[in-house]
Design an enzyme around this catalytic site. Structure first.
Site, PDB file in Angstrom:
ATOM      1  N   LYS A 239     -10.523 -10.441  -7.129  1.00 25.65           N
ATOM      2  CA  LYS A 239      -8.845 -10.633  -7.229  1.00 25.65           C
ATOM      3  C   LYS A 239      -8.822 -12.296  -6.621  1.00 25.65           C
ATOM      4  O   LYS A 239      -9.336 -12.693  -5.624  1.00 25.65           O
ATOM      5  CB  LYS A 239      -8.265  -9.762  -6.947  1.00 25.65           C
ATOM      6  CG  LYS A 239      -8.160  -9.463  -5.279  1.00 25.65           C
ATOM      7  CD  LYS A 239      -7.331 -10.456  -4.387  1.00 25.65           C
ATOM      8  CE  LYS A 239      -7.718 -10.324  -2.879  1.00 25.65           C
ATOM      9  NZ  LYS A 239      -7.145 -11.066  -1.775  1.00 25.65           N
TER      10      LYS A 239
ATOM     11  N   ASP B 192      -6.082  -3.552  -0.718  1.00 26.02           N
ATOM     12  CA  ASP B 192      -6.362  -4.411  -2.075  1.00 26.02           C
ATOM     13  C   ASP B 192      -7.291  -3.026  -3.102  1.00 26.02           C
ATOM     14  O   ASP B 192      -7.452  -3.579  -4.096  1.00 26.02           O
ATOM     15  CB  ASP B 192      -7.306  -5.221  -1.924  1.00 26.02           C
ATOM     16  CG  ASP B 192      -6.583  -6.523  -1.030  1.00 26.02           C
ATOM     17  OD1 ASP B 192      -5.343  -6.600  -1.088  1.00 26.02           O
ATOM     18  OD2 ASP B 192      -7.122  -7.244  -0.428  1.00 26.02           O
TER      19      ASP B 192
HETATM   20  O1  C5P Z   1      -6.112  -3.142   4.214  1.00 26.91           O
HETATM   21  P1  C5P Z   1      -7.347  -3.666   4.672  1.00 26.91           P
HETATM   22  O2  C5P Z   1      -8.336  -2.977   5.390  1.00 26.91           O
HETATM   23  O3  C5P Z   1      -8.069  -4.723   3.532  1.00 26.91           O
HETATM   24  O4  C5P Z   1      -6.758  -4.786   5.727  1.00 26.91           O
HETATM   25  C1  C5P Z   1      -7.743  -5.500   6.476  1.00 26.91           C
HETATM   26  C2  C5P Z   1      -6.752  -5.997   7.606  1.00 26.91           C
HETATM   27  O5  C5P Z   1      -6.026  -7.113   7.135  1.00 26.91           O
HETATM   28  C3  C5P Z   1      -5.872  -5.352   8.309  1.00 26.91           C
HETATM   29  O6  C5P Z   1      -6.558  -4.457   9.462  1.00 26.91           O
HETATM   30  C4  C5P Z   1      -4.648  -6.019   9.032  1.00 26.91           C
HETATM   31  O7  C5P Z   1      -5.232  -6.600  10.023  1.00 26.91           O
HETATM   32  C5  C5P Z   1      -4.718  -7.032   7.878  1.00 26.91           C
HETATM   33  N1  C5P Z   1      -3.543  -6.663   6.899  1.00 26.91           N
HETATM   34  C6  C5P Z   1      -2.330  -6.589   7.232  1.00 26.91           C
HETATM   35  N2  C5P Z   1      -1.380  -6.334   6.493  1.00 26.91           N
HETATM   36  C7  C5P Z   1      -1.485  -5.984   5.089  1.00 26.91           C
HETATM   37  C8  C5P Z   1      -2.852  -6.079   4.770  1.00 26.91           C
HETATM   38  C9  C5P Z   1      -3.934  -6.341   5.600  1.00 26.91           C
HETATM   39  O8  C5P Z   1      -1.847  -7.329   8.575  1.00 26.91           O
HETATM   40  N3  C5P Z   1      -0.575  -5.773   4.094  1.00 26.91           N
END
Ligand code: C5P
Length: 313
Positions: free
Chosen positions: A11, A138
């Site tokens: 993406k 994601d």
């Molecule tokens: O959700 P995901 O594991 O992909 O997110 C990775 C990191 O990105 C999270 O641990 C956080 O630090 C950051 N993040 C965030 N806010 C979001 C998505 C991701 O702060 N909405």
């Protein structure tokens, strides 16, 4: 059924509007996700224990232990279905690793679908997406594909139906960027500037450009609130972005948390010209040409392996 293979796209965020930090530590987002034709393939087959293999470019940065999102996806689904997660997972990477293109999330979405098919779980896709949201923000979009507006921490999705095909060039960088580090840098830069935190909202001009299939208007409205943070952590990306625009792109931005840079071309032919010029500019490690939107995770038809002639004598 002894093995199942799922293909899953990368993406790019056409808009990534980052708001304040929520009590759970995630940032409030509005994200316009767009699935593009760079794919990982995940194959699962029955085994007597859970194992993981990975091949493709950049795989030294892919963890092959229980922290890998694909392994966690198999464990999560097995738990829901009340069974052991005993599968061999093979990942073929076509999505840049740690590049801001949701490669890890794609593998999680693909593993959920592949394991559910292998185990005949018959879990509704909506439920697989909900499980995916437990693994990463994601993951639900990697399953859905197309173009969609994500809200919350990015996991609540509303599709934006489009008929146009958009042509992209991606400039891959050396090494990855840590997503939490980029979000942290975004907060730090905002604190430092004292600008406050904007309330994230979808950009109307961008949605209208998508619906109209207008690459020029789309290019003019691409926006990523994480871009200043990615540039602060990796200043060399500024030269990459400039090189793509000089090469004929009608829009440019850092993809997600970077360091991959995305360039929108007005048509397929120009995309190849931009790619060649970018490759020659010396500002990136490699280039990829792709198009969007493409569909999300899907089970591939089984490959028919030719059977050798055999006879019992
Ligand atoms: O959700 P995901 O594991 O992909 O997110 C990775 C990191 O990105 C999270 O641990 C956080 O630090 C950051 N993040 C965030 N806010 C979001 C998505 C991701 O702060 N909405």
């Amino acid at each position: 059924m002894s093995s199942v293979t799922v293909s899953v796209p990368a993406k790019v965020n056409l808009q990534l509007a980052v708001g304040g930090v929520r009590p759970d530590g995630f940032h409030e987002l509005v994200s316009v996700f767009h699935a593009v034709s760079l794919y990982d393939e995940v194959t699962v087959e029955s085994a007597d224990r859970l194992s993981l293999t990975c091949d493709g470019e950049g795989i030294d940065d892919v963890p092959l232990d229980h922290t890998n999102l694909a392994a966690r996806a198999a464990v999560l689904l097995a738990d829901r279905l009340g069974r052991e997660p005993h599968v061999r997972i093979r990942i073929r990477k076509g999505i840049p690793v740690a590049g801001g293109m949701a490669g890890g999330s794609a593998d999680a979405a693909a593993t959920l679908l592949a394991c559910d098919t292998l185990w005949r779980g018959d879990t509704p896709r909506e439920m697989l997406r909900r499980l995916g949201a437990e693994l990463g923000s994601d993951v639900p979009f990697s399953d859905l594909g197309g173009t969609a507006i994500g809200t919350g921490r990015g996991e609540r999705l509303a599709s934006v139906p489009t008929t146009a095909r958009f042509h992209w060039v991606f400039a891959l960088a050396d090494g990855g960027l840590s997503t939490p580090a980029v979000y942290g840098e975004c907060d730090r830069l905002r604190d430092e500037a004292g600008t406050g935190v904007p309330r994230p909202a979808p950009r109307e001009e961008l949605i209208a450009a998508l619906r109209a299939g207008d690459a020029y208007a789309l290019g003019a409205n691409l926006v990523n609130d994480l871009q200043p943070a990615a540039l602060s952590l990796r200043p060399s990306l500024a030269a990459t972005l400039r090189a793509g625009v000089d090469a004929g792109a009608v829009g440019s931005l850092v993809s997600g948390s970077g360091p991959t840079c995305a360039f929108l071309a007005p048509d397929e032919e120009t995309a190849h010209v931009v790619a060649d010029r970018l490759a020659a500019s010396g500002t990136c490690r490699a280039v990829r040409v792709a198009y969007g939107a493409v569909s999300g995770a899907r089970v591939l038809p089984r490959r028919v392996v030719p059977v050798e002639r055999e006879n019992t004598v």
